[in-house]
Design a protein around this motif. Structure first.
Motif, PDB file in Angstrom:
ATOM      1  N   VAL A  36      -5.446 -13.318  10.342  1.00 21.21           N
ATOM      2  CA  VAL A  36      -5.295 -11.831   8.733  1.00 21.21           C
ATOM      3  C   VAL A  36      -4.083 -12.026   8.063  1.00 21.21           C
ATOM      4  CG1 VAL A  36      -4.255  -9.742   8.807  1.00 21.21           C
ATOM      5  CG2 VAL A  36      -6.225 -10.380  10.527  1.00 21.21           C
ATOM      6  N   ARG A  37      -4.636 -12.186   6.808  1.00 19.42           N
ATOM      7  CA  ARG A  37      -3.666 -12.561   5.518  1.00 19.42           C
ATOM      8  C   ARG A  37      -3.062 -11.678   4.805  1.00 19.42           C
ATOM      9  NH1 ARG A  37      -5.801 -17.878   4.101  1.00 19.42           N
ATOM     10  NH2 ARG A  37      -3.958 -18.589   3.703  1.00 19.42           N
ATOM     11  N   LEU A  38      -3.839 -10.224   4.346  1.00 17.08           N
ATOM     12  CA  LEU A  38      -3.418  -9.085   3.961  1.00 17.08           C
ATOM     13  C   LEU A  38      -3.268  -8.278   5.056  1.00 17.08           C
ATOM     14  CD1 LEU A  38      -2.288  -8.036   0.949  1.00 17.08           C
ATOM     15  CD2 LEU A  38      -4.440  -8.278   0.364  1.00 17.08           C
ATOM     16  N   LEU A  39      -2.926  -7.884   5.294  1.00 18.28           N
ATOM     17  CA  LEU A  39      -2.428  -5.636   5.510  1.00 18.28           C
ATOM     18  C   LEU A  39      -2.130  -4.799   4.402  1.00 18.28           C
ATOM     19  CD1 LEU A  39      -3.213  -4.749   8.713  1.00 18.28           C
ATOM     20  CD2 LEU A  39      -0.606  -4.384   8.174  1.00 18.28           C
ATOM     21  N   ILE A  40      -3.079  -4.272   3.966  1.00 23.12           N
ATOM     22  CA  ILE A  40      -3.131  -2.923   3.665  1.00 23.12           C
ATOM     23  C   ILE A  40      -2.986  -1.487   3.441  1.00 23.12           C
ATOM     24  CG2 ILE A  40      -3.920  -2.097   0.841  1.00 23.12           C
ATOM     25  CD1 ILE A  40      -5.429  -4.328   0.374  1.00 23.12           C
ATOM     26  N   LEU A  41      -1.541  -1.387   3.564  1.00 21.68           N
ATOM     27  CA  LEU A  41      -1.566   0.550   3.991  1.00 21.68           C
ATOM     28  C   LEU A  41      -2.344   1.548   2.782  1.00 21.68           C
ATOM     29  CD1 LEU A  41       1.767   0.569   5.796  1.00 21.68           C
ATOM     30  CD2 LEU A  41      -0.508   0.579   7.043  1.00 21.68           C
ATOM     31  N   GLU A  42      -2.824   2.323   3.061  1.00 21.40           N
ATOM     32  CA  GLU A  42      -3.189   3.703   2.168  1.00 21.40           C
ATOM     33  C   GLU A  42      -2.891   4.479   2.992  1.00 21.40           C
ATOM     34  OE1 GLU A  42      -6.230   1.639  -1.452  1.00 21.40           O
ATOM     35  OE2 GLU A  42      -6.697   1.776   0.402  1.00 21.40           O
ATOM     36  N   GLY A  43      -3.181   5.740   1.946  1.00 20.54           N
ATOM     37  CA  GLY A  43      -2.662   7.370   2.317  1.00 20.54           C
ATOM     38  C   GLY A  43      -4.289   7.538   1.276  1.00 20.54           C
ATOM     39  N   ALA A  44      -4.499   9.051   2.510  1.00 21.18           N
ATOM     40  CA  ALA A  44      -5.800   9.640   1.575  1.00 21.18           C
ATOM     41  C   ALA A  44      -5.525  10.932   1.617  1.00 21.18           C
ATOM     42  CB  ALA A  44      -6.676   9.908   3.233  1.00 21.18           C
ATOM     43  N   GLY A  45      -6.136  11.246   0.191  1.00 25.24           N
ATOM     44  CA  GLY A  45      -5.842  12.178  -0.090  1.00 25.24           C
ATOM     45  C   GLY A  45      -4.499  12.691  -1.574  1.00 25.24           C
ATOM     46  N   ARG A  46      -3.694  13.269  -1.553  1.00 22.56           N
ATOM     47  CA  ARG A  46      -2.894  13.678  -2.694  1.00 22.56           C
ATOM     48  C   ARG A  46      -2.093  12.843  -2.146  1.00 22.56           C
ATOM     49  NH1 ARG A  46      -1.827  19.475  -2.773  1.00 22.56           N
ATOM     50  NH2 ARG A  46      -0.381  18.939  -4.347  1.00 22.56           N
ATOM     51  N   HIS A  47      -1.229  12.315  -0.763  1.00 24.19           N
ATOM     52  CA  HIS A  47       0.370  12.265  -0.424  1.00 24.19           C
ATOM     53  C   HIS A  47      -0.011  10.430   0.558  1.00 24.19           C
ATOM     54  CE1 HIS A  47       1.644  15.352  -2.341  1.00 24.19           C
ATOM     55  NE2 HIS A  47       1.161  16.291  -1.009  1.00 24.19           N
ATOM     56  N   PHE A  48       0.867  10.090  -0.260  1.00 29.00           N
ATOM     57  CA  PHE A  48       0.685   8.490   1.382  1.00 29.00           C
ATOM     58  C   PHE A  48       0.774   8.672   1.906  1.00 29.00           C
ATOM     59  CE2 PHE A  48       3.541   4.685   2.868  1.00 29.00           C
ATOM     60  CZ  PHE A  48       2.531   3.626   2.693  1.00 29.00           C
ATOM     61  N   VAL A 107      -8.555  -9.405   4.662  1.00 31.93           N
ATOM     62  CA  VAL A 107      -8.466  -8.634   4.441  1.00 31.93           C
ATOM     63  C   VAL A 107      -7.960  -7.477   5.598  1.00 31.93           C
ATOM     64  CG1 VAL A 107      -7.271  -6.740   2.725  1.00 31.93           C
ATOM     65  CG2 VAL A 107      -7.673  -9.723   2.559  1.00 31.93           C
ATOM     66  N   TRP A 108      -7.350  -6.633   6.086  1.00 29.46           N
ATOM     67  CA  TRP A 108      -7.439  -6.044   6.946  1.00 29.46           C
ATOM     68  C   TRP A 108      -6.470  -4.043   5.972  1.00 29.46           C
ATOM     69  CZ3 TRP A 108      -6.563  -5.618  12.988  1.00 29.46           C
ATOM     70  CH2 TRP A 108      -7.479  -6.792  13.370  1.00 29.46           C
ATOM     71  N   THR A 109      -7.457  -3.171   5.608  1.00 25.47           N
ATOM     72  CA  THR A 109      -6.919  -2.282   5.229  1.00 25.47           C
ATOM     73  C   THR A 109      -6.435  -1.134   6.337  1.00 25.47           C
ATOM     74  OG1 THR A 109      -7.962  -2.259   2.708  1.00 25.47           O
ATOM     75  CG2 THR A 109      -7.405  -0.419   2.989  1.00 25.47           C
ATOM     76  N   LEU A 110      -5.258  -0.803   6.044  1.00 22.48           N
ATOM     77  CA  LEU A 110      -5.240   0.992   7.056  1.00 22.48           C
ATOM     78  C   LEU A 110      -4.711   1.699   6.521  1.00 22.48           C
ATOM     79  CD1 LEU A 110      -2.676  -0.841   9.450  1.00 22.48           C
ATOM     80  CD2 LEU A 110      -5.446  -0.990   9.624  1.00 22.48           C
ATOM     81  N   THR A 111      -5.804   3.130   6.617  1.00 25.47           N
ATOM     82  CA  THR A 111      -6.042   4.407   5.619  1.00 25.47           C
ATOM     83  C   THR A 111      -4.686   5.352   6.859  1.00 25.47           C
ATOM     84  OG1 THR A 111      -7.180   3.150   4.429  1.00 25.47           O
ATOM     85  CG2 THR A 111      -6.819   5.890   3.825  1.00 25.47           C
ATOM     86  N   LEU A 112      -4.235   6.009   6.551  1.00 26.00           N
ATOM     87  CA  LEU A 112      -3.708   7.297   7.198  1.00 26.00           C
ATOM     88  C   LEU A 112      -4.396   8.200   6.746  1.00 26.00           C
ATOM     89  CD1 LEU A 112      -0.221   7.299   5.777  1.00 26.00           C
ATOM     90  CD2 LEU A 112      -1.128   5.223   7.477  1.00 26.00           C
TER      91      LEU A 112
END
Length: 257
Positions: A54-66, A19-24
């Protein structure tokens, strides 16, 4: 973050097994997509695709907005040509996410606009965490970006209303139309994430990848021809003279509201 690409401060990449998590990580800019952030995202998605495990790639955003869309904070330094190149990079990123050989999950919160909404739309699983709003303003300055993928998700009637009419969309409407696949409160987000992680890792890697690609061929009908048409539509719209001036006029109109 062993095995993950070095993508710089604008993007954080965390790897937990398959699992990879990419955080903006530009919260002071609403995680708007700068040229550097788009390049970092493209490199991370490409590295995950080449990894094979890699089986799952997650995109998230830091702070108040994606993600509040395409970063125009240095518009005075841009030209029509540099803007065109940047929009092409965004479209290629969206295509890479859309065709990824593993599960992709975007988790939206706060404002999710323009290219940020297209980023959300390109993923296979699209969750809304808490309060979120979506908008697709690109057509207001003559840009055709992500429209066909959006229509694939929500149908032509919703896509027309949202893109041509500039209609804002809340989380409940996004779920009802099919833009979002789940609507969660903060309390349920961790449990849902763990459930998806377990689901994507239940099968052996080779079988899981093959099944994901087979299902994706039906669920994501664009294919190579669709990608080529999407890129051509974008280039034709962005290559019309006056792109920078159209964007500047749109920004000025928004500030007057």
């Amino acid at each position: 973050m062993t095995g993950a690409p070095d993508t710089g401060a604008a993007l954080q990449v965390a790897r937990d097994g398959a699992v990879w998590t990419l955080t903006l990580c530009r919260p002071d800019k609403g995680n708007a997509l700068s040229a550097e952030l788009v390049q970092a995202l493209g490199a991370a998605v490409g590295a995950a695709s080449a990894d094979g495990g890699v089986r799952l790639l997650i995109l998230e955003g830091a702070g108040r907005h994606f993600c509040t869309g395409f970063d125009l904070s240095d518009l005075d330094r841009e030209t029509d040509q540099t803007l065109l190149a940047r929009f092409v990079d965004v479209e290629l990123l969206l295509q890479a996410l859309h065709a990824a050989p593993f599960m992709t999950l975007a988790i939206a919160h706060g404002r999710t606009m323009g290219a940020g909404a297209d980023l959300f739309c390109a993923c296979a699983e699209r969750w809304v965490a808490g309060q979120a709003s979506f908008a697709f303003p690109g057509a207001a300055f003559g840009l055709v970006l992500g429209t066909a993928r959006l229509a694939d998700r929500v149908g032509p009637a919703h896509a027309s209303a949202w893109v041509e009419g500039g209609v804002p969309v809340d989380g409940a409407a996004a779920l009802q139309a099919g833009l979002a696949t789940r609507l969660l409160d903060e309390a349920g987000l961790d449990a849902a994430r763990n459930e998806l992680k377990a689901r994507t890792q239940r099968l052996d890697p080779e079988t899981g990848r093959a099944i994901h690609l087979a299902i994706g061929a039906v669920r994501r009908p664009r294919g190579d021809d669709g990608d080529a048409h999407d890129l051509a539509r974008l280039v034709r719209s962005a290559a019309r003279p006056g792109l920078r001036d159209r964007i500047a006029a749109y920004r000025a109109a928004q500030l007057r509201k």
